[in-house]
Design a protein around this motif. Structure first.
Motif, PDB file in Angstrom:
ATOM      1  N   GLY A   8      14.564   5.392   5.354  1.00  0.00           N
ATOM      2  CA  GLY A   8      15.919   5.715   4.929  1.00  0.00           C
ATOM      3  C   GLY A   8      16.761   6.205   6.081  1.00  0.00           C
ATOM      4  N   ASP A   9      17.992   6.559   5.762  1.00  0.00           N
ATOM      5  CA  ASP A   9      18.918   7.100   6.764  1.00  0.00           C
ATOM      6  C   ASP A   9      18.441   8.491   7.169  1.00  0.00           C
ATOM      7  OD1 ASP A   9      21.158   8.454   7.983  1.00  0.00           O
ATOM      8  OD2 ASP A   9      22.414   6.824   7.235  1.00  0.00           O
ATOM      9  N   CYS A  10      18.348   8.729   8.453  1.00  0.00           N
ATOM     10  CA  CYS A  10      17.774   9.996   8.923  1.00  0.00           C
ATOM     11  C   CYS A  10      18.559  11.203   8.415  1.00  0.00           C
ATOM     12  CB  CYS A  10      17.692  10.002  10.442  1.00  0.00           C
ATOM     13  SG  CYS A  10      19.280   9.845  11.251  1.00  0.00           S
ATOM     14  N   ALA A 182      14.660  -2.404  20.962  1.00  0.00           N
ATOM     15  CA  ALA A 182      14.862  -1.335  21.952  1.00  0.00           C
ATOM     16  C   ALA A 182      13.729  -0.311  21.936  1.00  0.00           C
ATOM     17  CB  ALA A 182      16.204  -0.638  21.692  1.00  0.00           C
ATOM     18  N   PRO A 183      12.513  -0.730  22.222  1.00  0.00           N
ATOM     19  CA  PRO A 183      11.404   0.243  22.195  1.00  0.00           C
ATOM     20  C   PRO A 183      11.329   1.032  23.496  1.00  0.00           C
ATOM     21  CG  PRO A 183      10.582  -1.918  22.837  1.00  0.00           C
ATOM     22  CD  PRO A 183      12.066  -2.068  22.637  1.00  0.00           C
ATOM     23  N   PHE A 184      10.774   2.254  23.448  1.00  0.00           N
ATOM     24  CA  PHE A 184      10.444   2.884  24.726  1.00  0.00           C
ATOM     25  C   PHE A 184       8.945   2.724  24.966  1.00  0.00           C
ATOM     26  CE2 PHE A 184      11.288   7.366  22.626  1.00  0.00           C
ATOM     27  CZ  PHE A 184      10.124   7.297  21.899  1.00  0.00           C
ATOM     28  N   SER A 210       9.583   0.847  16.232  1.00  0.00           N
ATOM     29  CA  SER A 210       8.297   0.156  16.115  1.00  0.00           C
ATOM     30  C   SER A 210       7.118   1.123  16.070  1.00  0.00           C
ATOM     31  CB  SER A 210       8.134  -0.806  17.291  1.00  0.00           C
ATOM     32  OG  SER A 210       8.242  -0.082  18.505  1.00  0.00           O
ATOM     33  N   GLY A 211       7.380   2.422  16.034  1.00  0.00           N
ATOM     34  CA  GLY A 211       6.294   3.391  15.805  1.00  0.00           C
ATOM     35  C   GLY A 211       5.639   3.928  17.069  1.00  0.00           C
ATOM     36  N   THR A 212       6.328   3.843  18.207  1.00  0.00           N
ATOM     37  CA  THR A 212       5.698   4.232  19.482  1.00  0.00           C
ATOM     38  C   THR A 212       5.266   5.708  19.485  1.00  0.00           C
ATOM     39  OG1 THR A 212       7.237   2.662  20.484  1.00  0.00           O
ATOM     40  CG2 THR A 212       5.966   4.026  21.986  1.00  0.00           C
TER      41      THR A 212
HETATM   42  C1  LIG Z   1      16.387   3.065  20.061  1.00  0.00           C
HETATM   43  S1  LIG Z   1      15.573   2.544  18.616  1.00  0.00           S
HETATM   44  C2  LIG Z   1      14.092   3.506  18.645  1.00  0.00           C
HETATM   45  C3  LIG Z   1      12.919   2.717  19.168  1.00  0.00           C
HETATM   46  C4  LIG Z   1      11.607   3.446  19.187  1.00  0.00           C
HETATM   47  N1  LIG Z   1      11.611   4.565  20.109  1.00  0.00           N
HETATM   48  C5  LIG Z   1      10.483   2.485  19.557  1.00  0.00           C
HETATM   49  O1  LIG Z   1       9.801   2.732  20.579  1.00  0.00           O
HETATM   50  O2  LIG Z   1      10.325   1.467  18.868  1.00  0.00           O
HETATM   51  C6  LIG Z   1      16.491   3.281  17.322  1.00  0.00           C
HETATM   52  C7  LIG Z   1      15.960   3.000  15.916  1.00  0.00           C
HETATM   53  O3  LIG Z   1      16.716   3.801  15.009  1.00  0.00           O
HETATM   54  C8  LIG Z   1      16.886   3.094  13.781  1.00  0.00           C
HETATM   55  N2  LIG Z   1      18.060   3.690  13.133  1.00  0.00           N
HETATM   56  C9  LIG Z   1      19.363   3.472  13.427  1.00  0.00           C
HETATM   57  N3  LIG Z   1      20.150   4.238  12.644  1.00  0.00           N
HETATM   58  C10 LIG Z   1      19.336   4.971  11.852  1.00  0.00           C
HETATM   59  C11 LIG Z   1      19.575   5.964  10.861  1.00  0.00           C
HETATM   60  N4  LIG Z   1      20.800   6.335  10.522  1.00  0.00           N
HETATM   61  N5  LIG Z   1      18.501   6.519  10.265  1.00  0.00           N
HETATM   62  C12 LIG Z   1      17.242   6.147  10.600  1.00  0.00           C
HETATM   63  N6  LIG Z   1      16.963   5.203  11.531  1.00  0.00           N
HETATM   64  C13 LIG Z   1      17.995   4.626  12.160  1.00  0.00           C
HETATM   65  C14 LIG Z   1      17.051   1.641  14.220  1.00  0.00           C
HETATM   66  O4  LIG Z   1      16.716   0.766  13.172  1.00  0.00           O
HETATM   67  C15 LIG Z   1      16.079   1.576  15.432  1.00  0.00           C
HETATM   68  O5  LIG Z   1      14.824   1.116  15.004  1.00  0.00           O
END
Ligand SMILES: C[S@@+](CC[C@H](N)C(=O)[O-])C[C@H]1O[C@@H](n2cnc3c(N)ncnc32)[C@H](O)[C@@H]1O
Length: 283
Positions: A8-10, A182-184, A210-212
């Protein structure tokens, strides 16, 4: 150890987490640079982006323990006029109550080919409008309140690791697997978790992707919570971490509302957005 994904939305999901229950937050928010995250508009106005940041950061402040820490990965250059700005973002973190601790620089060893990042003008590279590439990102590390942890726990940080990582220029390759946009690299949360938390503590990633971060928590014996809006990325994360060890919770179970959005119309159900086929859309 327990690992839970909230879909969901954070801003909504964070409200379901108890105050003073998280020891460490490691996260990388959307940078507002127009990445196609599926159900999130990554190109809102600069003011809306600051407001969004303020909302989720305030919740993070509420749920951290008094001696808790937060590590946020943010770029050091602004790509577009509305995209995230390190200095303004830092100001918002201070405004919601966080206190400065460290600024870590992540130097990316593998970046894209320079020829792709600018145009030759008049057949050669010249000072007309050179486009310089920026291979560094920042990790803002801040405290909720106290710098020092209030009680001692089991550490898995070796002397060699501490002596290498306490020099705050970290050279780490970018992530090669681009299944997520955009994974880290896992080395980033791995170092932050070992440096800033004890074994068995609770770690949160507000933007799990992606769950890193969760994968690093599984390997390092920390409990974890991850929040992610896009169910496709949740599937990716579960596969990566192992279905058996992750529980998944939708943040509510009923249809909450219908929402019109920049790219269509959605039913909001259980904290998830389902895109309506065009023939079902409300005229
Ligand atoms: C920069 S990426 C994070 C990647 C992560 N660190 C990884 O290694 O895969 C940001 C993530 O935030 C999610 N996202 C964007 N807006 C969001 C929100 N309002 N609430 C929850 N997740 C959100 C996106 O779908 C995306 O997967």
């Amino acid at each position: 150890m327990k690992h839970k994904i909230l879909i969901g939305d954070c801003r909504k999901a964070l409200k379901t987490i108890s105050p003073d229950s998280i020891h460490l937050i490691v996260t990388s928010p959307p940078y507002n640079v127009g990445i196609g995250y599926g159900n999130w508009n990554d190109s809102i106005s600069f003011n809306d982006y600051l407001e969004f940041s303020r909302e989720w950061l305030s919740e993070c402040h509420r749920i951290l323990t008094d001696d808790g820490r937060i590590c946020v990965n943010i770029p050091t250059s602004t790509y577009k006029s509305n995209s995230v700005d390190l200095f303004r973002f830092h100001e918002v973190m201070r405004e919601v109550g966080f206190k400065d601790r460290e600024l870590i620089i992540w130097a990316k060893r593998r970046i894209s080919d320079g020829r792709l990042c600018g145009k030759k003008i008049y057949g050669t590279w010249n000072p007309m409008n050179p486009l310089l590439r920026n291979p560094i990102e920042a990790i803002l590390v801040m405290n909720k309140n106290r710098k020092r942890l209030s009680s001692f726990g089991k550490s898995d940080l070796t002397t060699k690791e501490f002596l290498r990582w306490n020099y705050t220029l970290w050279e780490i390759d970018t992530e090669a697997d681009r299944s997520h946009p955009a994974p880290f690299p896992i080395e980033l949360p791995r170092r932050l978790i070992k440096l800033f938390s004890f074994v068995g503590q609770n770690v949160l990633d507000v933007f799990l992707g992606s769950g890193t971060t969760m994968k690093a928590c599984v390997e390092l014996n920390r409990n974890s919570i991850g929040i992610e809006l896009n169910p496709e990325y949740v599937k990716m994360a579960k596969k990566r971490i192992g279905y058996a060890c992750v529980s998944v919770e939708n943040i509510s179970s009923k249809i909450d509302s219908l929402e019109s959005c920049w790219d269509g119309e959605y039913i909001i159900n259980g904290g998830m957005r389902y895109k309506l086929p065009s023939k079902m859309r409300i005229p």
